[in-house]
Design a protein around this motif. Structure first.
Motif, PDB file in Angstrom:
ATOM      1  N   LEU A 159     -20.955 147.117 105.513  1.00 22.70           N
ATOM      2  CA  LEU A 159     -19.367 146.953 105.164  1.00 22.70           C
ATOM      3  C   LEU A 159     -18.976 145.333 105.359  1.00 22.70           C
ATOM      4  O   LEU A 159     -18.312 144.664 104.305  1.00 22.70           O
ATOM      5  N   ALA A 160     -19.615 144.545 106.208  1.00 27.55           N
ATOM      6  CA  ALA A 160     -19.365 143.283 106.228  1.00 27.55           C
ATOM      7  C   ALA A 160     -19.885 142.463 104.856  1.00 27.55           C
ATOM      8  O   ALA A 160     -19.190 141.448 104.462  1.00 27.55           O
ATOM      9  N   ALA A 203     -17.509 144.413 101.457  1.00 30.45           N
ATOM     10  CA  ALA A 203     -16.147 144.149 101.432  1.00 30.45           C
ATOM     11  C   ALA A 203     -15.849 143.004 100.904  1.00 30.45           C
ATOM     12  O   ALA A 203     -14.759 142.995  99.991  1.00 30.45           O
ATOM     13  N   GLY A 237     -15.079 145.019 109.100  1.00 27.42           N
ATOM     14  CA  GLY A 237     -16.433 144.213 108.623  1.00 27.42           C
ATOM     15  C   GLY A 237     -16.452 143.020 109.663  1.00 27.42           C
ATOM     16  O   GLY A 237     -17.575 142.793 110.313  1.00 27.42           O
ATOM     17  N   LEU A 274     -21.796 149.108 109.524  1.00 31.27           N
ATOM     18  CA  LEU A 274     -21.003 147.900 109.562  1.00 31.27           C
ATOM     19  C   LEU A 274     -21.731 146.777 109.126  1.00 31.27           C
ATOM     20  O   LEU A 274     -20.930 145.864 108.542  1.00 31.27           O
ATOM     21  N   LEU A 315     -18.905 151.272  99.685  1.00 28.30           N
ATOM     22  CA  LEU A 315     -18.060 151.208 100.849  1.00 28.30           C
ATOM     23  C   LEU A 315     -17.708 152.388 101.438  1.00 28.30           C
ATOM     24  O   LEU A 315     -17.414 152.552 102.548  1.00 28.30           O
TER      25      LEU A 315
END
Length: 473
Positions: free
Chosen positions: A231-232, A235, A343, A228, A197
């Motif tokens: 991250l999606a 997370a 995200g 991104l 992250l």
């Protein structure tokens, strides 16, 4: 040195270790994730032959080299404190933690040191595929480093597999139980996801910065889209891992969870989730609390009416510093929610086709760039301060672990650390920011055949004449 004579040597020793580890941990948290990102970039270059991936690999390799070097230096300095400020702890716990830290050097450090030079300088000397192996070995080395260090820390949190001899030393009895102690799997997963992250947020912030300045930069677009996307995925996984880690902590370190939740008193019919408030250990309550009834029991026991014990069931001398743990936990969780929001924002923008044009998304990603580092520090504070007043939980108190040093001696070394660290590592961070400020390669040809290398210092692949299928003259 009479200025420091009224200070507590134990408090100063704790402050020094906290200071040095706070500087150190942000670099491994970044380099662990960045090493894996570099391996992915090089794998994509080998698979597709697109020069864009090679350019991004070279761009981030420079940043990785500086961050890795600062992590190594800060880690070596930090380890010396076991012998200076914490000699009693080293004597008592050394038979257990000494071999584990040696395994970290033998497996992780040697692997990283052996292949780092090849990764940094050997692309046009050893060939692309052997170079990719070196990159994978460096990434694997960062994983091994996290594995052994977290095994050491987890044993201190949930000790098992040992006995205590007549000298009061912890003696290994079952290495399997020591390494894979009850909290280790949860801490390892939680830390690795935190590293990914952290890296995704930094890469996304750099990409956003350059997209705000030059929207058509293909390198910035690619790194932003990859960050991104990562991250999606990560997370939500981190939230699930954090929940499992919390349940494990409740089982083995209930006082830490009580401090995190602000539960000074027991709740026999369901505990509320205290969102915010001012913990007052002297009064045994959270003043001005904003809370949601029964939600804490639902989260921790999966039953809104499940009873939860409070700190009044724990001897007062075994309480951790509640305000510090209470607020550091909320900082970590709050930033985690913002990461999830970023995200999801990225997924919506990708679906709407505005991932590379939404200035609101880019500004959000840019503002979240440092969030991973702050969350890692907040999580580490929650973990380590929540373990107090013990170094080996329930078995060895912090007050009994320190070296017999006078306060002026510890204060002098702490002051030296502060001055040197801010000078040296401050310069290093500024240099990393300068590297990030340079725009990545702006584009690439639309059609590429083979594995072209057209960057400085690397011999370009010969162009292919499709009609003759021979190198063009």
């Amino acid at each position: 040195m009479s200025l420091f004579s009224g200070l507590d040597a134990l408090l100063l020793a704790r402050a020094q270790f906290a200071f040095t580890i706070s500087f150190h941990i942000v670099f491994p948290a970044f380099s662990i994730g960045l090493a894996s990102f570099l391996a992915v970039l090089e794998a994509l270059w080998l698979k597709t032959g697109r020069e864009l991936y090679l350019n991004l690999f070279r761009y981030w390799t420079k940043i990785f080299a500086v961050a890795f070097a600062m992590g190594v230096v800060s880690g070596i300095v930090m380890s010396y404190q076991f012998g200076t400020n914490w000699s009693v702890f080293s004597d008592k716990a050394g038979p257990v933690i000494g071999p584990l830290m040696a395994y970290e050097v033998l497996s992780a450090f040697f692997l990283e040191a052996g292949f780092l030079g090849v990764m940094l300088f050997g692309l046009n000397k050893v060939g692309p595929r052997l170079h990719f192996l070196a990159t994978l070995m460096v990434a694997l080395g960062t994983f091994f480093s996290a594995f052994w260090i977290l095994s050491v820390n987890s044993w201190m949190q949930t000790p098992q597999g040992h006995s205590v001899n007549a000298a009061g030393q912890f003696v290994p009895e079952d290495w399997w139980a020591i390494v894979f102690n009850p909290s280790f799997p949860y801490r390892l997963v939680h830390m690795l996801l935190a590293a990914y992250l952290t890296t995704a947020l930094v890469v996304g912030a750099v990409g956003a910065w350059h997209l705000l300045r030059e929207n058509g930069n293909k390198g910035a677009r690619k790194m932003f889209g990859m960050a991104l996307g990562m991250l999606a995925v990560v997370a939500p996984l981190q939230i699930l891992a954090g929940d499992a880690h919390g349940l494990n902590t409740l089982e083995h370190q209930p006082a830490k969870v009580m401090a995190m939740e602000g539960h000074f008193r027991s709740h026999p019919d369901g505990a509320p989730l205290i969102l915010f408030g001012l913990p007052d250990p002297a009064a045994g309550e959270v003043r001005h609390a904003i809370e949601i009834p029964k939600l804490s029991s639902l989260i921790l026991k999966h039953d809104p009416n499940a009873p939860l014990a409070g700190l009044e069931t724990v001897p007062r001398e075994n309480w951790p510093p509640v305000p510090v743990v209470f607020w550091s936990f909320r900082v970590m969780v709050g930033l985690g929610m913002l990461m999830l929001g970023l995200g999801l924002f990225g997924l919506v923008a990708r679906w709407r086709g505005t991932l590379y044009t939404s200035k609101a998304l880019h500004r959000f990603a840019l503002a979240m760039g440092p969030a991973g580092f702050v969350a890692v520090l907040a999580g580490w504070v929650t973990t380590e301060v929540g373990r107090q007043p013990f170094t080996v939980y329930g078995l060895l108190r912090t007050a009994d672990s320190a070296s017999p040093l006078a306060a002026p001696a510890v204060a002098a070394s702490l002051l030296a650390f502060v001055l040197v660290y801010f000078a040296v590592f401050g310069a290093g961070v500024l240099y990393i920011l300068k590297l990030m400020g340079h725009a990545p390669h702006r584009g690439e040809p639309d059609l590429e055949i083979g594995l072209p290398i057209r960057t400085a210092g690397v011999t370009p692949a010969p162009a292919i004449d499709p009609a003759r299928m021979q190198p063009a003259e």
